[in-house]
Design a protein around this motif. Structure first.
Motif, short mmCIF file in Angstrom:
data_model
loop_
_atom_site.label_atom_id
_atom_site.label_comp_id
_atom_site.label_asym_id
_atom_site.label_seq_id
_atom_site.Cartn_x
_atom_site.Cartn_y
_atom_site.Cartn_z
N GLU A 13 11.20 -13.99 -47.32
CA GLU A 13 10.74 -14.27 -47.12
C GLU A 13 9.46 -14.41 -48.06
O GLU A 13 9.32 -13.32 -48.17
N VAL A 14 8.82 -15.36 -47.34
CA VAL A 14 8.12 -15.25 -48.72
C VAL A 14 6.81 -15.81 -47.83
O VAL A 14 6.48 -16.02 -46.92
N ASN A 15 5.39 -15.37 -47.83
CA ASN A 15 3.95 -15.39 -46.98
C ASN A 15 3.49 -16.52 -47.34
O ASN A 15 2.58 -17.31 -48.37
N ALA A 16 3.68 -17.73 -47.33
CA ALA A 16 2.80 -18.49 -48.15
C ALA A 16 1.41 -18.88 -47.16
O ALA A 16 0.57 -19.33 -48.00
N ASP A 17 0.71 -18.17 -46.02
CA ASP A 17 -0.50 -18.68 -46.01
C ASP A 17 -1.27 -17.83 -46.52
O ASP A 17 -2.39 -18.49 -46.95
N VAL A 18 -0.69 -16.42 -46.97
CA VAL A 18 -1.43 -14.92 -47.82
C VAL A 18 -1.70 -16.57 -49.60
O VAL A 18 -3.03 -16.69 -49.98
N LEU A 19 -0.48 -17.01 -49.98
CA LEU A 19 -0.71 -17.63 -50.96
C LEU A 19 -1.63 -19.30 -50.90
O LEU A 19 -2.75 -19.57 -51.53
N ALA A 20 -1.66 -19.28 -50.04
CA ALA A 20 -2.46 -20.70 -49.87
C ALA A 20 -3.60 -20.70 -49.54
O ALA A 20 -4.26 -21.23 -50.15
N LEU A 21 -3.99 -19.20 -48.95
CA LEU A 21 -5.15 -18.87 -48.76
C LEU A 21 -6.35 -18.32 -49.76
O LEU A 21 -7.29 -18.62 -50.11
N LEU A 22 -5.42 -18.07 -50.66
CA LEU A 22 -5.45 -17.56 -51.89
C LEU A 22 -5.79 -18.48 -53.34
O LEU A 22 -7.24 -19.55 -53.32
N LEU A 23 -4.95 -19.89 -52.73
CA LEU A 23 -5.42 -20.30 -53.66
C LEU A 23 -6.14 -21.89 -53.17
O LEU A 23 -7.40 -22.39 -53.87
N ASP A 24 -5.90 -21.99 -51.95
CA ASP A 24 -7.66 -22.64 -51.56
C ASP A 24 -9.10 -21.65 -51.47
O ASP A 24 -9.99 -22.32 -51.71
N ASN A 25 -9.26 -20.49 -51.96
CA ASN A 25 -10.36 -20.14 -52.37
C ASN A 25 -10.51 -19.73 -53.57
O ASN A 25 -11.15 -19.20 -54.17
N GLY A 26 -9.56 -20.96 -54.36
CA GLY A 26 -9.38 -20.45 -56.08
C GLY A 26 -8.54 -19.96 -56.77
O GLY A 26 -9.36 -19.56 -58.63
N ALA A 27 -8.12 -19.03 -56.12
CA ALA A 27 -7.43 -17.63 -56.71
C ALA A 27 -5.94 -18.04 -57.80
O ALA A 27 -5.84 -19.45 -56.90
N ILE A 28 -5.78 -17.96 -57.97
CA ILE A 28 -3.83 -18.08 -58.62
C ILE A 28 -3.32 -16.90 -58.61
O ILE A 28 -3.46 -15.51 -59.57
N PRO A 29 -2.48 -16.89 -57.67
CA PRO A 29 -1.75 -15.72 -57.62
C PRO A 29 -0.88 -16.08 -58.43
O PRO A 29 -0.41 -16.66 -59.06
N VAL A 30 -0.40 -14.08 -59.14
CA VAL A 30 0.98 -14.28 -60.05
C VAL A 30 1.87 -13.51 -58.91
O VAL A 30 1.88 -12.66 -58.71
N VAL A 31 3.15 -13.57 -59.06
CA VAL A 31 4.36 -13.39 -58.52
C VAL A 31 5.23 -12.78 -59.54
O VAL A 31 5.80 -13.37 -60.31
N SER A 32 5.24 -11.95 -58.61
CA SER A 32 6.43 -10.76 -59.69
C SER A 32 7.80 -10.90 -58.85
O SER A 32 8.36 -10.70 -57.80
N PRO A 33 8.99 -10.68 -59.84
CA PRO A 33 10.07 -11.06 -59.32
C PRO A 33 10.68 -9.39 -58.87
O PRO A 33 11.72 -9.24 -59.08
#
Length: 141
Positions: A13-33
């Motif tokens: 699962e990916v919590n796309a809502d959290v990623l979208a919240l970060l993106l919409d607020n100007g943050a760039i999420p870094v996702v690790s494998p």
């Protein structure tokens, strides 16, 4: 025969809502494998799989192009010739190149994963080197 790959994970699962919240607020999420099991054990998950899962999740909210990077300039017609980049791969061309064994080995799962990602709503997948993120090969439907 079942193979025990050790501490290797799959994306559930990916919590796309959290990623979208970060993106919409100007943050760039870094996702690790590096992921974790239900027991909290660290797992090494295939980076292409993680990137695909994130792209598929975000494709529900945005137009997404996924970029896979590797040590070549893109998908090559001739693995010995770095200038033989195939600019665009369609399903028909992919099948032709596979049947002629011009695409083989590790590139097959990468392109199969690209089509799985596209089928889930991602616009396209680019396969290229980190030196030229706008170049390389674009996999399209």
């Amino acid at each position: 025969k079942d193979i025990d790959w050790g501490f290797v994970g799959d994306v559930d699962e990916v919590n796309a809502d959290v990623l979208a919240l970060l993106l919409d607020n100007g943050a760039i999420p870094v996702v690790s494998p590096i992921t974790f099991s239900a027991a909290g054990d660290l797992l090494n998950t295939n980076a292409d799989s993680v990137a695909s899962a994130v792209a598929m999740g975000l494709a529900r909210k945005y137009d997404v192009e996924l970029v896979f990077t590797l040590d070549k300039a893109g998908v090559l017609l001739d693995v010995e010739d770095d200038s033989s980049v195939i600019p665009t791969i369609t399903p028909a061309l992919y099948e032709e190149l596979r049947s002629n064994e011009q695409i083989h080995s590790g590139m097959i799962p990468k392109i199969d994963n690209a089509y799985k990602t596209i089928d889930a709503g991602v616009k396209s997948v680019r396969i290229t080197s980190p030196d030229n993120l706008s170049g390389g090969t674009v996999v399209i439907r």
